[in-house]
Design a protein around this motif. Structure first.
Motif, short mmCIF file in Angstrom:
data_model
loop_
_atom_site.label_atom_id
_atom_site.label_comp_id
_atom_site.label_asym_id
_atom_site.label_seq_id
_atom_site.Cartn_x
_atom_site.Cartn_y
_atom_site.Cartn_z
N GLY A 6 -21.33 -17.48 11.49
CA GLY A 6 -22.78 -17.54 11.55
C GLY A 6 -23.36 -18.91 11.84
O GLY A 6 -24.55 -19.05 12.07
N THR A 7 -22.51 -19.93 11.85
CA THR A 7 -22.97 -21.29 12.16
C THR A 7 -22.64 -21.64 13.60
O THR A 7 -21.82 -20.99 14.24
CB THR A 7 -22.32 -22.32 11.21
N PRO A 8 -23.28 -22.69 14.12
CA PRO A 8 -23.05 -23.05 15.54
C PRO A 8 -21.64 -23.57 15.81
O PRO A 8 -21.00 -24.17 14.94
CB PRO A 8 -24.10 -24.13 15.80
N VAL A 9 -21.23 -23.36 17.05
CA VAL A 9 -19.93 -23.84 17.52
C VAL A 9 -20.15 -24.90 18.59
O VAL A 9 -21.01 -24.74 19.47
CB VAL A 9 -19.10 -22.69 18.13
N LEU A 10 -19.39 -25.99 18.50
CA LEU A 10 -19.40 -27.03 19.53
C LEU A 10 -17.96 -27.42 19.81
O LEU A 10 -17.27 -27.93 18.94
CB LEU A 10 -20.19 -28.25 19.09
N LEU A 11 -17.51 -27.18 21.03
CA LEU A 11 -16.18 -27.61 21.46
C LEU A 11 -16.38 -28.63 22.58
O LEU A 11 -17.01 -28.32 23.60
CB LEU A 11 -15.35 -26.42 21.96
N THR A 37 -20.23 -37.37 31.83
CA THR A 37 -18.98 -36.71 32.27
C THR A 37 -18.49 -35.72 31.22
O THR A 37 -17.33 -35.72 30.82
CB THR A 37 -17.87 -37.72 32.62
N SER A 38 -19.43 -34.88 30.76
CA SER A 38 -19.09 -33.92 29.71
C SER A 38 -19.41 -32.50 30.14
O SER A 38 -20.24 -32.26 31.02
CB SER A 38 -19.82 -34.25 28.42
N PHE A 39 -18.73 -31.57 29.49
CA PHE A 39 -18.95 -30.14 29.72
C PHE A 39 -18.64 -29.43 28.41
O PHE A 39 -17.69 -28.67 28.30
CB PHE A 39 -18.06 -29.65 30.87
N HIS A 40 -19.45 -29.68 27.40
CA HIS A 40 -19.20 -29.14 26.06
C HIS A 40 -19.57 -27.66 25.98
O HIS A 40 -20.57 -27.22 26.56
CB HIS A 40 -20.01 -29.91 25.02
N LEU A 41 -18.78 -26.93 25.23
CA LEU A 41 -18.99 -25.49 25.04
C LEU A 41 -19.71 -25.24 23.72
O LEU A 41 -19.32 -25.82 22.70
CB LEU A 41 -17.64 -24.76 25.04
N THR A 42 -20.73 -24.41 23.74
CA THR A 42 -21.49 -24.13 22.52
C THR A 42 -21.74 -22.64 22.35
O THR A 42 -21.68 -21.87 23.31
CB THR A 42 -22.84 -24.86 22.52
N LYS A 43 -22.01 -22.29 21.10
CA LYS A 43 -22.43 -20.93 20.77
C LYS A 43 -23.30 -21.03 19.54
O LYS A 43 -22.94 -21.74 18.58
CB LYS A 43 -21.22 -20.03 20.51
N PRO A 44 -24.45 -20.38 19.53
CA PRO A 44 -25.39 -20.56 18.41
C PRO A 44 -24.85 -20.06 17.06
O PRO A 44 -25.13 -20.66 16.03
CB PRO A 44 -26.61 -19.74 18.83
#
Lengths: 114, 115
Positions: free
Chosen positions: A16-21, A72-79
């Motif tokens: 249920g918390t955000p994801v940051l890769l 120069t980043s491409f971070h992956l996220t999900k709420p």
């Protein structure tokens, strides 16, 4: 030369918390960038890809990534993380403009805590 | 969408025998196919690139006589691990691409165990 660095080998978040890769890349050419997910003993599934169109890319399963050339980043996220998101995630960059090989990052294992 | 079928999903073989792994693109023609090897908890390592009708291009350090690749048609590539040894045990994954600029679709992988 092309390279990609995934800054975290493991990430743990509560359901249920955000994801940051995080993913940083290096490229001599305009890159194409991808995020793939791999569940245990399975092949790879494409989550999303950036190919010089919109910098904010929306993918499957609620994931998105933002291409930031200045960083120069491409971070992956999900709420909001779901238990089924637990898997290995790979950031991938395409190689030289005429070369069809792709370069994999070392992967980030995402753990979802109940 | 593009589908790549990889077979078998797992195989156990005895040392000294050969094992063939198939990679098929089911709904598109794949001009280029790639073979990867993945060790436990590690990333994918590109072994070779195969183009239909021509010899495969192997990455540095990959023995081409041990890992035979055949790409006889636009929908099928095979990887044969010859005279397998326990150190060849690994997860092998193929991917296929429609053409220059096309997306990459991955097979589901083959777990090879050599005993």
């Amino acid at each position: 030369a092309q390279s990609v660095t995934q800054l975290d080998s493991h990430v743990s978040v509560s359901e249920g918390t955000p994801v940051l890769l995080r993913c940083n890349y290096s490229s001599s050419y305009s890159p194409s960038l991808f995020w793939y997910v791999q569940h245990p003993n399975k092949g790879l599934q494409l989550l999303l890809k950036y190919t010089s169109a919109a910098t904010l890319v929306k993918g499957i399963n609620g994931f998105e990534a933002e291409f930031k050339k200045s960083e120069t980043s491409f971070h992956l996220t999900k709420p909001s993380a779901h238990m089924s998101d637990a898997a290995e995630y790979f950031c991938v960059v395409s190689r030289a403009a005429r070369d069809d090989k792709i370069i994999f990052g070392k992967g980030t294992r995402l753990h979802i805590l109940p | 969408g593009a589908v790549v079928s990889q077979h078998p999903s797992w195989v156990i073989c005895k040392s000294g025998t050969s094992v063939k792994i198939e990679c098929r693109s089911l709904d598109f023609q794949a001009t280029t196919m790639f073979w990867y090897r993945q060790f436990p908890k590690q990333s994918l390592m590109l072994m070779a690139t195969s183009n239909e009708g021509s010899k495969a291009t192997y990455e540095q350090g990959v023995e081409k006589d041990k890992f035979l690749i055949n790409h006889a048609s636009l929908t099928l590539s095979t990887l044969t691990v010859t005279s397998a040894h326990p150190e060849d045990s690994s997860f092998y994954i193929c991917s296929a691409r429609r053409g220059l600029g096309g997306g990459y679709t991955f097979g589901s992988g083959t777990r090879l165990t050599v005993v």
